[in-house]
Scaffold this active site. Structure first.
Site, PDB file in Angstrom:
ATOM      1  N   GLN A   1       0.801  -1.225   0.000  1.00 12.70           N
ATOM      2  CA  GLN A   1       0.000   0.000   0.000  1.00 12.70           C
ATOM      3  C   GLN A   1       0.833   1.274   0.000  1.00 12.70           C
ATOM      4  O   GLN A   1       0.334   2.326  -0.382  1.00 12.70           O
ATOM      5  CB  GLN A   1      -0.950  -0.006   1.206  1.00 12.70           C
ATOM      6  CG  GLN A   1      -1.975  -1.132   1.124  1.00 12.70           C
ATOM      7  CD  GLN A   1      -2.930  -1.140   2.294  1.00 12.70           C
ATOM      8  OE1 GLN A   1      -2.650  -1.751   3.314  1.00 12.70           O
ATOM      9  NE2 GLN A   1      -4.058  -0.473   2.170  1.00 12.70           N
TER      10      GLN A   1
ATOM     11  N   HIS B   1      -1.795  -5.285 -12.556  1.00  6.77           N
ATOM     12  CA  HIS B   1      -1.321  -5.113 -13.932  1.00  6.77           C
ATOM     13  C   HIS B   1      -2.206  -5.842 -14.940  1.00  6.77           C
ATOM     14  O   HIS B   1      -2.464  -5.353 -16.027  1.00  6.77           O
ATOM     15  CB  HIS B   1       0.134  -5.599 -14.068  1.00  6.77           C
ATOM     16  CG  HIS B   1       1.102  -4.755 -13.293  1.00  6.77           C
ATOM     17  ND1 HIS B   1       2.331  -5.204 -12.887  1.00  6.77           N
ATOM     18  CD2 HIS B   1       1.008  -3.481 -12.817  1.00  6.77           C
ATOM     19  CE1 HIS B   1       2.958  -4.244 -12.213  1.00  6.77           C
ATOM     20  NE2 HIS B   1       2.166  -3.193 -12.153  1.00  6.77           N
TER      21      HIS B   1
ATOM     22  N   ASP C   1       2.447   0.527  -8.008  1.00 10.76           N
ATOM     23  CA  ASP C   1       3.803   0.586  -8.590  1.00 10.76           C
ATOM     24  C   ASP C   1       4.673   1.643  -7.895  1.00 10.76           C
ATOM     25  O   ASP C   1       5.858   1.436  -7.677  1.00 10.76           O
ATOM     26  CB  ASP C   1       3.741   0.916 -10.088  1.00 10.76           C
ATOM     27  CG  ASP C   1       3.217  -0.258 -10.914  1.00 10.76           C
ATOM     28  OD1 ASP C   1       2.861  -1.298 -10.309  1.00 10.76           O
ATOM     29  OD2 ASP C   1       3.147  -0.136 -12.159  1.00 10.76           O
TER      30      ASP C   1
ATOM     31  N   ASN D   1      -2.030 -10.639   8.475  1.00 13.97           N
ATOM     32  CA  ASN D   1      -2.992  -9.558   8.662  1.00 13.97           C
ATOM     33  C   ASN D   1      -4.324  -9.947   8.029  1.00 13.97           C
ATOM     34  O   ASN D   1      -4.391 -10.282   6.842  1.00 13.97           O
ATOM     35  CB  ASN D   1      -2.498  -8.284   7.978  1.00 13.97           C
ATOM     36  CG  ASN D   1      -3.533  -7.174   8.087  1.00 13.97           C
ATOM     37  OD1 ASN D   1      -3.750  -6.628   9.158  1.00 13.97           O
ATOM     38  ND2 ASN D   1      -4.204  -6.855   6.975  1.00 13.97           N
ATOM     39  N   GLU D   2      -5.387  -9.901   8.820  1.00 10.82           N
ATOM     40  CA  GLU D   2      -6.750 -10.130   8.339  1.00 10.82           C
ATOM     41  C   GLU D   2      -6.871 -11.361   7.439  1.00 10.82           C
ATOM     42  O   GLU D   2      -7.142 -11.241   6.234  1.00 10.82           O
ATOM     43  CB  GLU D   2      -7.280  -8.887   7.617  1.00 10.82           C
ATOM     44  CG  GLU D   2      -7.352  -7.666   8.519  1.00 10.82           C
ATOM     45  CD  GLU D   2      -8.268  -6.567   7.987  1.00 10.82           C
ATOM     46  OE1 GLU D   2      -8.732  -6.681   6.842  1.00 10.82           O
ATOM     47  OE2 GLU D   2      -8.516  -5.607   8.731  1.00 10.82           O
TER      48      GLU D   2
ATOM     49  N   ASN E   1      -8.208  -5.849  14.446  1.00 11.89           N
ATOM     50  CA  ASN E   1      -8.551  -4.703  13.593  1.00 11.89           C
ATOM     51  C   ASN E   1     -10.051  -4.502  13.650  1.00 11.89           C
ATOM     52  O   ASN E   1     -10.815  -5.444  13.406  1.00 11.89           O
ATOM     53  CB  ASN E   1      -8.198  -4.971  12.123  1.00 11.89           C
ATOM     54  CG  ASN E   1      -6.700  -4.999  11.867  1.00 11.89           C
ATOM     55  OD1 ASN E   1      -5.906  -4.774  12.781  1.00 11.89           O
ATOM     56  ND2 ASN E   1      -6.323  -5.256  10.629  1.00 11.89           N
TER      57      ASN E   1
ATOM     58  N   GLU F   1      -5.425  -2.034  14.124  1.00  8.40           N
ATOM     59  CA  GLU F   1      -5.919  -1.068  13.130  1.00  8.40           C
ATOM     60  C   GLU F   1      -7.261  -0.520  13.573  1.00  8.40           C
ATOM     61  O   GLU F   1      -8.096  -1.254  14.104  1.00  8.40           O
ATOM     62  CB  GLU F   1      -6.145  -1.720  11.755  1.00  8.40           C
ATOM     63  CG  GLU F   1      -4.916  -1.898  10.935  1.00  8.40           C
ATOM     64  CD  GLU F   1      -5.220  -2.472   9.551  1.00  8.40           C
ATOM     65  OE1 GLU F   1      -6.271  -2.139   8.960  1.00  8.40           O
ATOM     66  OE2 GLU F   1      -4.392  -3.267   9.077  1.00  8.40           O
TER      67      GLU F   1
HETATM   68  C1  NOJ Z   1      -7.665  -3.497   6.640  1.00  4.13           C
HETATM   69  C2  NOJ Z   1      -6.338  -3.771   6.020  1.00  4.13           C
HETATM   70  O1  NOJ Z   1      -5.465  -4.430   6.884  1.00  4.13           O
HETATM   71  C3  NOJ Z   1      -5.695  -2.565   5.386  1.00  4.13           C
HETATM   72  O2  NOJ Z   1      -4.795  -3.037   4.438  1.00  4.13           O
HETATM   73  C4  NOJ Z   1      -6.752  -1.684   4.788  1.00  4.13           C
HETATM   74  O3  NOJ Z   1      -6.212  -0.627   4.056  1.00  4.13           O
HETATM   75  C5  NOJ Z   1      -7.610  -1.122   5.901  1.00  4.13           C
HETATM   76  N1  NOJ Z   1      -8.154  -2.195   6.707  1.00  4.13           N
HETATM   77  C6  NOJ Z   1      -8.746  -0.225   5.437  1.00  4.13           C
HETATM   78  O4  NOJ Z   1      -9.581  -0.917   4.593  1.00  4.13           O
END
Ligand code: NOJ
Length: 497
Positions: free
Chosen positions: A40, A60, A73, A187-188, A328, A397
């Site tokens: 990100q 892509h 990118d 993560n998630e 999160n 998060e």
């Molecule tokens: C969850 C994700 O871990 C993260 O990558 C994402 O940008 C945020 N929440 C917001 O959607």
């Protein structure tokens, strides 16, 4: 707005919520941070020997599935601007920075054969810069960017990934473990498995709604457990760090007090959160999941359940593989009972079999799933405490999105303070062991299939400029003041800075 007007507006905002705001203080041991993830923010997608990953490939080759055909990118160009990022963190006064490592930067093929020196050096530099500024590095090992060659062998549907992931994790522990004391394996995982292998909205974009999510989750959970054991057996004693997984969930509130709606809300929590956390805490999937998927699979003509089973050795191996739970949360949903869905196309959603919606009167963020419901996080924390053995919880998060990325982001301030307030009450009034809070996100960044149209940053990033200039939003002042004062309801907090 001129300064006094800003101050007045700021105060009104605070006063508007003062009644609802917690008067408690964040304990001295409580730590604050901000988060990002490699794909990100980093950019430099093909520099210095980095290999291709599934998000490079997905953006892509399927650019029409991303808003405005965007990709990562260049993103925030953090690969080149990490020193600036550390200065932003310093400006906030955070205790830690949660970032993720791009697997393909370290191991370009994904396999643990050869470490890419330049990629490894990048994170060494970032960690060194953080430490020099008294900011602790908190590392997510996998935030969705699987090396493409591993997708070619089936990605998270292939059991081979268990060993491969554990070796990748071992590489990171050896490289960075002297400085990193907080590790998050995944993560998630629900987004990885449900959106990546179920409905195909995220990379690798597979649509296997009745089998993909379950198989993927099974492999992820075993990979997590193996990485945990690798750490325990080879690094823990010397490095003394902690490890957990980051699992997300909305709070699911029964739409009415009818027992069927209550049962449906609990079932939703089990299918979303329990799916991953139950195995870590108790060794196996929630009973309700095991029963429902087995029953429906049978009716659909499957010989065995679509939900894979753990052997008893696996159960023992997986149980207890965490030092804390990463959590999160952004939003809350309402849940209504749904009559048992007909037997037809097998799907995770039909297995769960509940009706989920949001109250249209709730305030909203820019993301279609983000509704501002601060009491939801308090309820979720209490629910975790009482159902999962009162674990240490790190809020990994929490944050708010808008479309315009305005610097006058009072809605974000409102959101953050109301969620922080609910967390404070959960700590002080309900004894929930929340030890850390992480704002998502340090800066505006690539928001997956929404591209750059949903902005979560405390800092604004100018994506039109090749310098990707960062600018503080008003929420930077707000968050810095909370961290400094360890309190919420201060009208004069702006003048403290
Ligand atoms: C969850 C994700 O871990 C993260 O990558 C994402 O940008 C945020 N929440 C917001 O959607």
């Amino acid at each position: 707005m001129k300064a006094p007007a800003v101050l007045w507006f700021y105060c009104v905002l605070f006063l508007r919520n003062t009644n609802a705001l917690s008067n408690h203080t964040f304990p001295t041991w409580f730590k604050f941070g901000a988060a990002t993830a490699s794909y990100q923010v980093e950019g430099a997608w093909n520099e210095d020997g980095k290999g291709e990953n599934i998000w490079d490939r997905f953006t892509h080759r399927n650019s029409s599935r991303i808003k405005n055909h965007a990709n990562g990118d260049v993103a925030c160009d953090s690969y080149h601007k990490y020193k600036q990022d550390v200065q932003l963190l310093k400006q906030l006064g955070v205790d830690f920075y949660r970032f993720s490592i791009s697997w393909s930067r370290i191991l370009p093929t994904g396999y643990p054969d050869q470490v890419n020196k330049a990629g490894a050096q990048y994170y060494k530099n970032l960690i060194k810069e953080l430490k020099a500024n008294n900011i602790e590095p908190y590392v997510t090992i996998y935030h969705w960017d699987l090396p493409q060659p591993l997708q070619e062998i089936g990605g998270w549907l292939n059991d081979k990934l268990v060993d491969i992931f554990a070796e990748y994790a071992r590489t990171l522990f050896s490289l960075y473990g002297n400085d990193v004391k907080h590790w998050f394996t995944f993560n998630e995982p629900r987004q990885i498995c449900y959106e990546g292998y179920g409905i195909g909205e995220k990379a690798p974009g597979l649509k296997l709604p009745g089998t993909g999510p379950y198989k993927c989750a099974h492999v992820l959970i075993k990979s997590h457990a193996k990485a945990y054991h690798v750490y325990q057996e080879n690094f823990k004693e010397k490095q003394g760090g902690k490890l957990g997984m980051v699992v997300d969930t909305d709070w699911y509130e029964p739409a009415t007090s009818h027992p069927l709606d209550r049962e449906a809300a609990e079932r939703t929590l089990q299918f979303r959160w329990g799916w991953y956390v139950h195995p870590l805490v108790f060794g196996n999937y929630p009973k309700i999941m095991i029963e429902r998927v087995a029953r429906r699979s049978k009716l659909e003509g499957f010989e065995v359940s679509r939900l894979p089973t753990f052997t008893s050795e696996e159960i023992n191996y997986i149980k207890g593989t965490f030092d804390f739970l990463g959590f999160n949360q952004y939003s809350t949903s309402l849940v209504k009972h749904r009559p048992e869905p007909e037997i037809g196309i097998p799907s995770y959603d039909n297995d769960m079999g509940t009706f989920i919606y949001r109250d249209p009167t709730w305030e909203r963020g820019a993301s279609d799933w983000l509704y501002v419901v601060p009491w939801g996080i308090g309820k979720a924390l209490k629910w975790i405490k009482s159902n999962y053995g009162d674990p240490e919880i790190i809020v990994t998060e929490n944050g708010f999105s808008d479309h315009d990325g305005t610097l006058e982001d009072y809605k974000r301030i409102d959101y953050l303070q109301s969620y922080l307030s609910s967390i404070l009450d959960a700590i002080h009034e309900d004894g929930v062991k929340v030890t850390r809070y992480t704002a998502w996100s340090l800066m505006d960044n690539f928001e997956w299939y929404s591209g750059y149209t949903e902005k979560f940053g405390l800092f604004h990033v100018d994506f039109q400029s090749k310098h990707r200039t960062r600018k503080a939003k008003k929420s930077v002042d707000f968050y810095r003041n909370v961290i400094k004062s360890r309190k919420l309801n201060k009208c004069n907090s702006k003048t403290d800075s």
